[in-house]
Scaffold this motif. Sequence first.
Motif, short mmCIF file in Angstrom:
data_model
loop_
_atom_site.label_atom_id
_atom_site.label_comp_id
_atom_site.label_asym_id
_atom_site.label_seq_id
_atom_site.Cartn_x
_atom_site.Cartn_y
_atom_site.Cartn_z
N ASN A 1 -15.78 -17.32 -2.91
CA ASN A 1 -16.99 -16.75 -3.47
C ASN A 1 -17.81 -16.04 -2.39
OD1 ASN A 1 -17.96 -18.89 -2.02
ND2 ASN A 1 -19.49 -19.48 -3.53
N GLU A 2 -18.96 -15.49 -2.81
CA GLU A 2 -19.82 -14.77 -1.86
C GLU A 2 -20.37 -15.71 -0.80
OE1 GLU A 2 -22.78 -12.88 -4.20
OE2 GLU A 2 -21.37 -11.66 -5.36
N GLY A 3 -20.60 -16.97 -1.19
CA GLY A 3 -21.10 -17.94 -0.20
C GLY A 3 -20.14 -18.10 0.97
N ILE B 1 -9.44 -27.17 -5.04
CA ILE B 1 -10.78 -26.58 -5.16
C ILE B 1 -11.65 -27.19 -4.04
CG2 ILE B 1 -12.86 -26.39 -6.57
CD1 ILE B 1 -11.11 -26.48 -9.02
N THR B 2 -12.17 -26.31 -3.21
CA THR B 2 -12.99 -26.75 -2.07
C THR B 2 -14.40 -26.20 -2.22
OG1 THR B 2 -11.04 -26.71 -0.65
CG2 THR B 2 -13.20 -26.76 0.43
N VAL B 3 -15.39 -27.09 -2.15
CA VAL B 3 -16.80 -26.71 -2.19
C VAL B 3 -17.47 -27.28 -0.94
CG1 VAL B 3 -18.96 -26.85 -3.45
CG2 VAL B 3 -16.80 -26.77 -4.71
N GLY B 4 -18.11 -26.44 -0.17
CA GLY B 4 -18.68 -26.92 1.09
C GLY B 4 -19.96 -26.19 1.46
N SER B 5 -20.51 -26.61 2.58
CA SER B 5 -21.77 -26.02 3.04
C SER B 5 -21.84 -26.10 4.56
CB SER B 5 -22.96 -26.74 2.42
OG SER B 5 -22.96 -28.10 2.81
N ASN C 1 -23.61 -22.68 -1.63
CA ASN C 1 -22.42 -23.32 -1.07
C ASN C 1 -21.23 -22.36 -1.15
OD1 ASN C 1 -24.12 -25.58 -2.56
ND2 ASN C 1 -23.15 -26.50 -0.80
N TYR C 2 -20.27 -22.59 -0.28
CA TYR C 2 -19.05 -21.78 -0.39
C TYR C 2 -18.06 -22.48 -1.30
CZ TYR C 2 -16.21 -24.64 2.84
OH TYR C 2 -15.49 -25.64 3.45
N VAL C 3 -17.34 -21.69 -2.07
CA VAL C 3 -16.33 -22.20 -3.00
C VAL C 3 -15.02 -21.49 -2.67
CG1 VAL C 3 -15.65 -22.50 -5.39
CG2 VAL C 3 -18.07 -22.57 -4.77
N MET C 4 -13.94 -22.27 -2.60
CA MET C 4 -12.63 -21.72 -2.25
C MET C 4 -11.57 -22.36 -3.16
SD MET C 4 -10.80 -21.74 1.48
CE MET C 4 -10.92 -23.53 1.58
N ILE C 5 -10.71 -21.55 -3.72
CA ILE C 5 -9.59 -22.04 -4.52
C ILE C 5 -8.31 -21.63 -3.81
CG2 ILE C 5 -8.42 -21.95 -6.74
CD1 ILE C 5 -11.09 -21.29 -8.03
N VAL D 1 -21.96 -19.10 -11.43
CA VAL D 1 -22.28 -20.21 -10.53
C VAL D 1 -21.47 -20.09 -9.24
CG1 VAL D 1 -22.13 -22.69 -10.20
CG2 VAL D 1 -22.98 -21.77 -12.35
N ALA D 2 -20.16 -19.80 -9.38
CA ALA D 2 -19.30 -19.73 -8.20
C ALA D 2 -19.72 -18.63 -7.26
CB ALA D 2 -17.85 -19.53 -8.65
N ARG D 3 -20.16 -17.48 -7.84
CA ARG D 3 -20.51 -16.34 -6.98
C ARG D 3 -21.88 -16.49 -6.33
NH1 ARG D 3 -21.48 -12.28 -9.75
NH2 ARG D 3 -20.96 -12.90 -11.88
N LYS D 4 -22.85 -17.08 -7.03
CA LYS D 4 -24.22 -17.06 -6.56
C LYS D 4 -24.67 -18.33 -5.85
CE LYS D 4 -24.85 -12.96 -8.15
NZ LYS D 4 -24.97 -11.83 -7.18
N THR D 5 -23.89 -19.40 -5.91
CA THR D 5 -24.32 -20.63 -5.26
C THR D 5 -24.39 -20.45 -3.74
OG1 THR D 5 -23.82 -22.95 -4.90
CG2 THR D 5 -21.95 -21.48 -5.09
#
Length: 497
Positions: free
Chosen positions: A76-78, A156-160, A61-65, A55-59
């Motif tokens: 992640n790739e996003g 944990i940061t999730v954004g778009s 949205n961007y994911v950053m820890i 999920v983290a790699r393919k979403t």
Amino acid sequence: MPAMLINIVITAMLCTGIALFFILKIKRMQKSIVLSDDRGQPGKDGLELETLSLVARKTDNYVMISDKDDRIEWVNEGFTRLTGYTPEEVIGKNPAEILRGEFTDTEDAVRVDKKAKEKKPYSAEILNYNKKGDPIWMFFNVTPILNEKEDITKYITVGSDITEHKKEEEELKRQKEQIEKKYGKMWETSLAVHKQKEVVENLNAELNEQKEKLDQAYKHLSAKNAKLWRTSLLVNKQKEEVEKIRSELTTKNKDITDSIQYAKIIQQAILPRVSEIQKFLPEMFILYKPKDIVSGDFYWFTEKVGNRQSAVGNKSNSKLIFIAACDCTGHGVPGAFMSMIGNDLLNNAVIDKGITEPASILDRLQVGIRFTLRQDRADSEAQDGMDMALISLTAPLQLPPKGESQRTGTPLIDKTVSHQRGDSPPRPKVGGKGAAVTLQYAGANNPLYIIRKGAKSSEIYKEAIPFGEGLEGAEVKGDKQPVGIYGTVIKPFTNHT
């Protein structure tokens, strides 16, 4: 609800959902992680970890820890698709260091940094920049991970990317302003018609009253009606003239405002870019708040490579930079004219004439302004000038090895030199190791404030001004005269080193 707003809400919900998903998974797997069972097959927790990684790699949205100090540990790739930065380029760095740029709103940045310390999840949007330097609007959810002691261990940061949403928002705002402007004029017209209607109604009431007395004073009423008719024609004629004058004034005001707005573009074009100054003084900032569309205040900067005379008579190449803060007489357009003159004369003195001593530069400006404005003539009415604080920073220039091209923009202050708390600060290093910066100053009414930590050896620190946190400052006063005509006596400016 507009489509743009619906998209933003959906984006926010997705970011929040992904963030909660990561948090629940991480907390659950922190307690007990079994990657495989007795048969060597992936265990339940191992499958969950694999699912979480997918999920983290393919979403989209961007994911950053990041760690407790907000240094990136994983993206992640996003994130790479959105920003152009690979994990190797960002791991160990603060997101603000690589993503924020020239037009990132300072208040937004301060608000985000403040929320990050509150140990609570939060959402925000901010203007960032990708690796190519292109601006991108980001919406993100940040969730701090706390340990048993309620201390932050990770973020944990999730954004778009909401850049297109912001563009649509600006377009809607522009359309709204146009509509409000259009209907505002219609409302004014309606009020004018209503007022005129009241006038007509009052006249009709008066006519009706006069009509009731028609049998008794017919001749007198006829004369009065004729007078009222002439008055009505005069009022209408005057109204037409007023409307014509109003229309002309509106047109002229727009022409003048458009002209001044274009003058602002020209004036701003002569101001140095902050990024150019930061090549030499990385921690500098400029506070520039014009009162009108165009300003009588301006700042000036230039660099120069020249020869410096040492104490033993040897000459060596040196880097010189010049910075000036100037306040011209008048505001708006008159002040802007003076700022253009001042900028041109500063360039002439330093770049064309090669003058490097601040006091001599101000003396040159004194002559230039008096000549330009014909202030030495008996009939001159231009009693204008400017106040100014001008400094020069001189440092040895470390030349590159033979065969290599010389690079420009070497910072004057070497921030790699360190010292222990409580010791006097080391002498700044310039162009390499072991060389000191020389500062010279001259002022026309405007003083120079020097703030430093600890040492008080200089004469100017005899009356130190405390600034807190071990910082002390001193005021170096300039000469009590402007650059430009002032009375009948003009004195040379004083150079402070």
